[in-house]
Motif scaffolding. Structure first.
Motif, PDB file in Angstrom:
ATOM      1  N   ASN A 157      12.944  44.982 -19.651  1.00 40.99           N
ATOM      2  CA  ASN A 157      13.171  43.614 -20.129  1.00 40.99           C
ATOM      3  C   ASN A 157      14.005  43.588 -21.394  1.00 40.99           C
ATOM      4  O   ASN A 157      13.882  44.465 -22.246  1.00 40.99           O
ATOM      5  CB  ASN A 157      11.856  42.911 -20.408  1.00 40.99           C
TER       6      ASN A 157
ATOM      7  N   THR B 219      14.792  41.130 -24.595  1.00 37.20           N
ATOM      8  CA  THR B 219      14.356  39.939 -25.322  1.00 37.20           C
ATOM      9  C   THR B 219      15.476  39.451 -26.217  1.00 37.20           C
ATOM     10  O   THR B 219      16.091  40.229 -26.946  1.00 37.20           O
ATOM     11  CB  THR B 219      13.112  40.253 -26.183  1.00 37.20           C
TER      12      THR B 219
ATOM     13  N   THR C 180      16.422  37.032 -29.358  1.00 35.72           N
ATOM     14  CA  THR C 180      15.779  36.371 -30.492  1.00 35.72           C
ATOM     15  C   THR C 180      16.832  35.744 -31.396  1.00 35.72           C
ATOM     16  O   THR C 180      18.022  36.012 -31.269  1.00 35.72           O
ATOM     17  CB  THR C 180      14.952  37.370 -31.328  1.00 35.72           C
TER      18      THR C 180
ATOM     19  N   ASN D 145      12.625  33.519 -22.886  1.00 35.56           N
ATOM     20  CA  ASN D 145      13.519  34.084 -23.897  1.00 35.56           C
ATOM     21  C   ASN D 145      13.814  35.553 -23.603  1.00 35.56           C
ATOM     22  O   ASN D 145      14.231  36.297 -24.477  1.00 35.56           O
ATOM     23  CB  ASN D 145      12.932  33.932 -25.298  1.00 35.56           C
ATOM     24  N   LYS D 146      13.581  35.960 -22.358  1.00 29.87           N
ATOM     25  CA  LYS D 146      13.802  37.347 -21.948  1.00 29.87           C
ATOM     26  C   LYS D 146      14.594  37.387 -20.654  1.00 29.87           C
ATOM     27  O   LYS D 146      14.499  36.484 -19.833  1.00 29.87           O
ATOM     28  CB  LYS D 146      12.474  38.073 -21.702  1.00 29.87           C
TER      29      LYS D 146
ATOM     30  N   THR E  72      14.393  39.191 -17.411  1.00 31.98           N
ATOM     31  CA  THR E  72      13.370  39.963 -16.717  1.00 31.98           C
ATOM     32  C   THR E  72      13.645  40.128 -15.226  1.00 31.98           C
ATOM     33  O   THR E  72      12.852  40.739 -14.528  1.00 31.98           O
ATOM     34  CB  THR E  72      11.992  39.294 -16.873  1.00 31.98           C
TER      35      THR E  72
END
Length: 71
Positions: A26, A28, A30, A44-45, A47
């Motif tokens: 994954n 992420t 930010t 917000n990832k 995946t």
């Protein structure tokens, strides 16, 4: 966002990894700004197995930042 809105999976030598699979690793996203990131396969990832095609994720139609306009 302006410009090329892509994220490229690279190895330690800066080579693109065409077989990168975000469901196994994954990614992420930010921000240090006040606001939130959404629209990606895992909010917000990244995946999903199909998030990266040939090692590149196109974020132009996926990444949404909601927050205060600023510099």
């Amino acid at each position: 966002f302006t410009g090329t809105n892509t994220l490229t999976a690279q190895d330690a030598y800066g080579n693109t990894v065409p077989s990168f699979d975000a469901s196994a690793n994954n990614v992420t996203v930010t921000t240090s700004l006040t606001g939130s990131i959404s629209g990606l396969s895992g909010t917000n990832k990244l995946t999903g197995a199909g998030d990266f095609v040939s090692g590149v994720a196109n974020l132009s139609t996926k990444l949404i930042y909601t927050g205060t306009v600023g510099t």
